[in-house]
Design a protein around this motif. Structure first.
Motif, short mmCIF file in Angstrom:
data_model
loop_
_atom_site.label_atom_id
_atom_site.label_comp_id
_atom_site.label_asym_id
_atom_site.label_seq_id
_atom_site.Cartn_x
_atom_site.Cartn_y
_atom_site.Cartn_z
N PHE A 32 -44.72 14.20 27.58
CA PHE A 32 -43.93 15.20 26.87
C PHE A 32 -44.01 14.94 25.37
O PHE A 32 -43.04 14.60 24.72
N THR B 201 -44.62 17.10 22.98
CA THR B 201 -44.09 18.17 22.14
C THR B 201 -42.79 18.75 22.71
O THR B 201 -42.38 19.83 22.33
N MET B 202 -42.16 18.03 23.64
CA MET B 202 -40.93 18.52 24.26
C MET B 202 -39.88 17.42 24.33
O MET B 202 -40.21 16.24 24.38
N TRP C 259 -33.81 19.40 27.18
CA TRP C 259 -32.95 20.41 26.57
C TRP C 259 -31.51 19.99 26.74
O TRP C 259 -31.11 19.51 27.79
N MET D 76 -36.96 21.02 29.98
CA MET D 76 -37.50 20.47 28.72
C MET D 76 -37.73 21.64 27.76
O MET D 76 -38.10 22.72 28.17
N ALA D 77 -37.50 21.37 26.46
CA ALA D 77 -37.68 22.41 25.44
C ALA D 77 -38.66 21.93 24.38
O ALA D 77 -38.73 20.74 24.08
N ALA D 78 -39.40 22.86 23.82
CA ALA D 78 -40.37 22.55 22.76
C ALA D 78 -39.65 22.09 21.50
O ALA D 78 -38.56 22.57 21.19
N TYR D 79 -40.24 21.13 20.77
CA TYR D 79 -39.68 20.70 19.49
C TYR D 79 -39.44 21.91 18.60
O TYR D 79 -40.22 22.85 18.60
N THR E 113 -33.96 27.65 22.55
CA THR E 113 -34.48 27.31 23.88
C THR E 113 -35.28 28.41 24.56
O THR E 113 -35.36 28.45 25.77
N GLN F 169 -38.28 28.49 24.64
CA GLN F 169 -39.48 27.83 25.16
C GLN F 169 -39.12 26.71 26.13
O GLN F 169 -39.72 25.65 26.13
N SER F 170 -38.08 26.93 26.93
CA SER F 170 -37.65 25.93 27.91
C SER F 170 -38.47 26.06 29.18
O SER F 170 -38.82 27.16 29.60
#
Length: 183
Positions: A26, A28-29, A32, A57-60, A66, A68-69
């Motif tokens: 992970f 880039t994540m 969340w 999990m969410a993207a930086y 969120t 991009q969760s």
């Protein structure tokens, strides 16, 4: 740089033991987390048999919107196994009507008692039509199904029209505000 891992702590106390280092997976994540809108068992949960973790999990850079969760399944019984991607942010939109202004964002999850599936609560905080859609996710196949599907509702007016359901309850009435699963 973040280190992401799953740790185990004996119930009697003591030092935390690393079970699975996920820092290289992970990259880039992050898990969340929004303390004001968690539901069910939280944004991650251990499977009933203790061998897997389901985690949102969410993207930086997207930790608070969120949009991009994603839902992941992490096998802690076999730490060398790559985590399995169960649902993308796009998958969380499948139970919502196309006219919905805000995306459905996962808020929490719970395992089914036998460990065969996870139920995930997604919420669209649209001002005119806030909707919770719960998804049943089979962990073996990765298939997700909305438990109530609003994707065919043609308009905001139709969402509140009880005649379209054939009952005296409009489709909006089928979006619960909370849920829990019994063991």
């Amino acid at each position: 740089k973040y280190n992401i891992g799953i740790y185990s702590v004996d119930v009697a106390g003591g030092e935390a033991e690393l079970v699975s280092d996920l820092s290289d997976v992970f990259t880039t994540m992050l898990p969340w987390f929004n303390q004001t809108s968690m539901s069910m068992d939280s944004v991650s949960a251990l499977s009933p048999d203790g061998t897997q973790v389901a985690a949102i999990m969410a993207a930086y850079g997207d930790m608070y919107t969120t949009s991009q969760s994603n839902l992941w399944l992490i096998d802690i019984a076999n730490p060398d196994e790559e985590p399995q991607w169960l649902m993308s942010s796009e998958d969380f939109q499948t139970g919502y009507p196309a006219w919905q202004n805000l995306p459905g964002v996962p808020q929490g999850l719970s395992w089914i008692a036998d460990g065969s599936a996870v139920v995930v609560d997604a919420f669209s905080n649209d001002t005119h039509s806030p909707l919770h859609v719960y998804y049943y996710v089979d962990v073996a196949s990765g298939e997700s199904t909305p438990t109530v599907d609003f994707s065919e509702v043609e308009s905001l007016d139709a969402l509140f029209d009880p005649e379209l359901t054939g009952t005296n309850i409009p489709m909006r009435g089928y979006s619960p505000w909370t849920a829990s699963l019994s063991p």
